[in-house]
Enzyme design. Structure first.
Site, PDB file in Angstrom:
ATOM      1  N   ARG A 190      -7.934  52.683 -51.038  1.00  0.00           N
ATOM      2  CA  ARG A 190      -7.875  54.110 -50.707  1.00  0.00           C
ATOM      3  C   ARG A 190      -7.271  54.296 -49.316  1.00  0.00           C
ATOM      4  O   ARG A 190      -6.444  55.151 -49.080  1.00  0.00           O
ATOM      5  CB  ARG A 190      -9.311  54.657 -50.771  1.00  0.00           C
ATOM      6  CG  ARG A 190      -9.491  56.096 -50.445  1.00  0.00           C
ATOM      7  CD  ARG A 190     -10.930  56.491 -50.656  1.00  0.00           C
ATOM      8  NE  ARG A 190     -11.870  55.767 -49.784  1.00  0.00           N
ATOM      9  CZ  ARG A 190     -13.177  55.948 -49.775  1.00  0.00           C
ATOM     10  NH1 ARG A 190     -13.720  56.813 -50.606  1.00  0.00           N
ATOM     11  NH2 ARG A 190     -13.951  55.267 -48.959  1.00  0.00           N
ATOM     12  N   LYS A 200     -24.278  39.177 -43.709  1.00  0.00           N
ATOM     13  CA  LYS A 200     -23.253  38.137 -43.938  1.00  0.00           C
ATOM     14  C   LYS A 200     -22.342  37.915 -42.723  1.00  0.00           C
ATOM     15  O   LYS A 200     -21.855  36.807 -42.510  1.00  0.00           O
ATOM     16  CB  LYS A 200     -22.420  38.475 -45.173  1.00  0.00           C
ATOM     17  CG  LYS A 200     -23.218  38.362 -46.476  1.00  0.00           C
ATOM     18  CD  LYS A 200     -22.328  38.564 -47.689  1.00  0.00           C
ATOM     19  CE  LYS A 200     -23.169  38.578 -48.966  1.00  0.00           C
ATOM     20  NZ  LYS A 200     -22.347  38.679 -50.174  1.00  0.00           N
ATOM     21  N   ASP A 260     -19.019  33.412 -52.794  1.00  0.00           N
ATOM     22  CA  ASP A 260     -18.821  34.614 -53.612  1.00  0.00           C
ATOM     23  C   ASP A 260     -17.507  34.556 -54.412  1.00  0.00           C
ATOM     24  O   ASP A 260     -17.485  34.834 -55.611  1.00  0.00           O
ATOM     25  CB  ASP A 260     -18.813  35.874 -52.735  1.00  0.00           C
ATOM     26  CG  ASP A 260     -20.219  36.240 -52.250  1.00  0.00           C
ATOM     27  OD1 ASP A 260     -21.190  35.955 -52.967  1.00  0.00           O
ATOM     28  OD2 ASP A 260     -20.332  36.809 -51.151  1.00  0.00           O
TER      29      ASP A 260
HETATM   30  P1  ATR Z   1     -17.962  45.720 -49.030  1.00  0.00           P
HETATM   31  O1  ATR Z   1     -18.476  44.692 -48.079  1.00  0.00           O
HETATM   32  O2  ATR Z   1     -18.888  46.016 -50.198  1.00  0.00           O
HETATM   33  O3  ATR Z   1     -16.579  45.460 -49.472  1.00  0.00           O
HETATM   34  P2  ATR Z   1     -16.944  47.667 -47.182  1.00  0.00           P
HETATM   35  O4  ATR Z   1     -16.412  46.585 -46.308  1.00  0.00           O
HETATM   36  O5  ATR Z   1     -17.573  48.872 -46.572  1.00  0.00           O
HETATM   37  O6  ATR Z   1     -18.003  47.103 -48.218  1.00  0.00           O
HETATM   38  O7  ATR Z   1     -15.747  48.140 -48.139  1.00  0.00           O
HETATM   39  C1  ATR Z   1     -15.920  49.111 -49.113  1.00  0.00           C
HETATM   40  C2  ATR Z   1     -14.653  49.196 -49.956  1.00  0.00           C
HETATM   41  O8  ATR Z   1     -14.872  50.112 -51.023  1.00  0.00           O
HETATM   42  C3  ATR Z   1     -13.451  49.704 -49.199  1.00  0.00           C
HETATM   43  O9  ATR Z   1     -12.287  49.136 -49.756  1.00  0.00           O
HETATM   44  C4  ATR Z   1     -13.535  51.208 -49.477  1.00  0.00           C
HETATM   45  O10 ATR Z   1     -12.328  51.902 -49.324  1.00  0.00           O
HETATM   46  P3  ATR Z   1     -11.916  52.483 -47.854  1.00  0.00           P
HETATM   47  O11 ATR Z   1     -11.456  51.288 -47.061  1.00  0.00           O
HETATM   48  O12 ATR Z   1     -10.862  53.451 -48.129  1.00  0.00           O
HETATM   49  O13 ATR Z   1     -13.180  53.103 -47.265  1.00  0.00           O
HETATM   50  C5  ATR Z   1     -13.912  51.169 -50.926  1.00  0.00           C
HETATM   51  N1  ATR Z   1     -14.536  52.395 -51.429  1.00  0.00           N
HETATM   52  C6  ATR Z   1     -15.783  52.844 -51.212  1.00  0.00           C
HETATM   53  N2  ATR Z   1     -16.003  53.987 -51.884  1.00  0.00           N
HETATM   54  C7  ATR Z   1     -14.862  54.257 -52.570  1.00  0.00           C
HETATM   55  C8  ATR Z   1     -14.443  55.304 -53.455  1.00  0.00           C
HETATM   56  N3  ATR Z   1     -15.273  56.295 -53.761  1.00  0.00           N
HETATM   57  N4  ATR Z   1     -13.186  55.245 -53.955  1.00  0.00           N
HETATM   58  C9  ATR Z   1     -12.356  54.251 -53.639  1.00  0.00           C
HETATM   59  N5  ATR Z   1     -12.681  53.245 -52.798  1.00  0.00           N
HETATM   60  C10 ATR Z   1     -13.915  53.241 -52.284  1.00  0.00           C
END
Ligand code: ATR
Length: 291
Positions: free
Chosen positions: A162, A76, A112
């Site tokens: 987080r 993307k 989306d």
């Molecule tokens: P996407 O494109 O699917 O949003 P990404 O840009 O890698 O993927 O973002 C993943 C998101 O899921 C982030 O907000 C991540 O939190 P962090 O920024 O702290 O990494 C969140 N995330 C992933 N695993 C998580 C977990 N186990 N608990 C809470 N937040 C999680």
């Protein structure tokens, strides 16, 4: 045309979903249903691009007469870079899930967030206007839905992540738009969650992929809360089960998938298909898998 003369064969316009992996994509089924429903002459395939070959594959598809593409993981951002012209929602998302090959170049859009909003408001019947919304996550998925949600004029959006600085960066990016739509935009780390029920909680974290629950005060969930997980599967996600155990109504992201596809179809064809019957068919397929 006289008898015996054959009609010229008019080939359907070609579209596809490009990704890696792409074998399990439901988009070909969804778009085939939309084509049937609207009578549009559309052919829709899967295009597996190697991780280092996205641009070449897109160009080859275009050169062979392709009219547009849906773009999925992990391309993307590359699609965003490839587009010559972007819709405001794609520019805000920083990512593109829909490409259209126009005479004057490649148009990039992101449907989306529109899909999420339409699923929440139309299929699930929860109004966003005036609502208090909690958005969990601050990655690409979260960024893609902020502007379309703001456009529905919610009273407040709290973005919680987080990793707090990523939530702050999103808040900064959308501060101007929030002001324009009369929405209070705030958030930060998990402690920024208000311990009072929200109207809508959207889980945009990647947590459901590995069955992880994002940290969130339990008091944010109430009997009138719609808890929406952007993920979906044959079974309820951990986030959905958690929300239901706290008395909230839970929904998965299958409707978002269908509605983003409907909006892509509209971007390409100028005709808007009905998402609800296709969603019902997909839901039945998933239930059959789960049984
Ligand atoms: P996407 O494109 O699917 O949003 P990404 O840009 O890698 O993927 O973002 C993943 C998101 O899921 C982030 O907000 C991540 O939190 P962090 O920024 O702290 O990494 C969140 N995330 C992933 N695993 C998580 C977990 N186990 N608990 C809470 N937040 C999680």
């Amino acid at each position: 045309m006289s008898a015996g003369e054959s009609k010229p064969v008019v080939r359907a316009d070609r579209y596809a979903v490009v990704g890696n992996p792409v074998a399990h994509s439901k988009s070909p089924y969804i778009h085939a249903q939309f084509a049937l429903q609207t009578g549009e002459r559309v052919e829709y395939d899967r295009l597996l691009a190697p991780l280092d070959g996205f641009v070449e594959h897109v160009q080859a598809f275009h050169a062979a007469g392709g009219r547009g593409l849906n773009v999925t993981v992990p391309f993307k951002l590359e699609a965003h870079a490839l587009a010559h012209k972007l819709s405001p929602r794609a520019a805000a998302a920083g990512a593109v899930n829909t490409l259209r090959f126009d005479a004057d170049g490649i148009f990039g859009d992101n449907t989306d967030g529109f899909g999420l909003v339409r699923d929440i408001e139309v299929n699930l019947g929860a109004a966003l206007e005036g609502a208090r919304v909690l958005l969990l996550g601050a990655g690409g998925a979260a960024r893609g839905v902020v502007l379309p949600m703001l456009e529905r004029r919610p009273r407040e959006i709290t973005i919680v992540n987080r990793t707090a600085p990523k939530a702050h960066a999103l808040i900064e990016q959308f501060e101007g738009a929030a002001g324009e739509f009369g929405c209070l935009l705030n958030g930060g780390g998990p402690h920024a969650v208000d311990p009072n029920p929200y109207d809508v909680i959207v889980n945009a974290t990647a947590g459901s992929l590995d069955a992880a629950l994002p940290e969130c005060d339990e008091h944010a969930f109430g009997a009138r809360t719609l808890a929406y997980d952007m993920m979906y599967g044959a079974q309820h996600t951990v986030f959905m089960r958690h929300a239901e155990a706290l008395g909230a109504r839970a929904a998965d992201g299958l409707g978002m998938l269908v509605e983003q596809a409907a909006e892509s179809f509209f971007v390409w064809r100028g005709v808007r298909p009905e998402g609800a019957p296709v969603l019902a068919a997909l839901r039945a397929q998933l239930a059959a898998q789960a049984a």
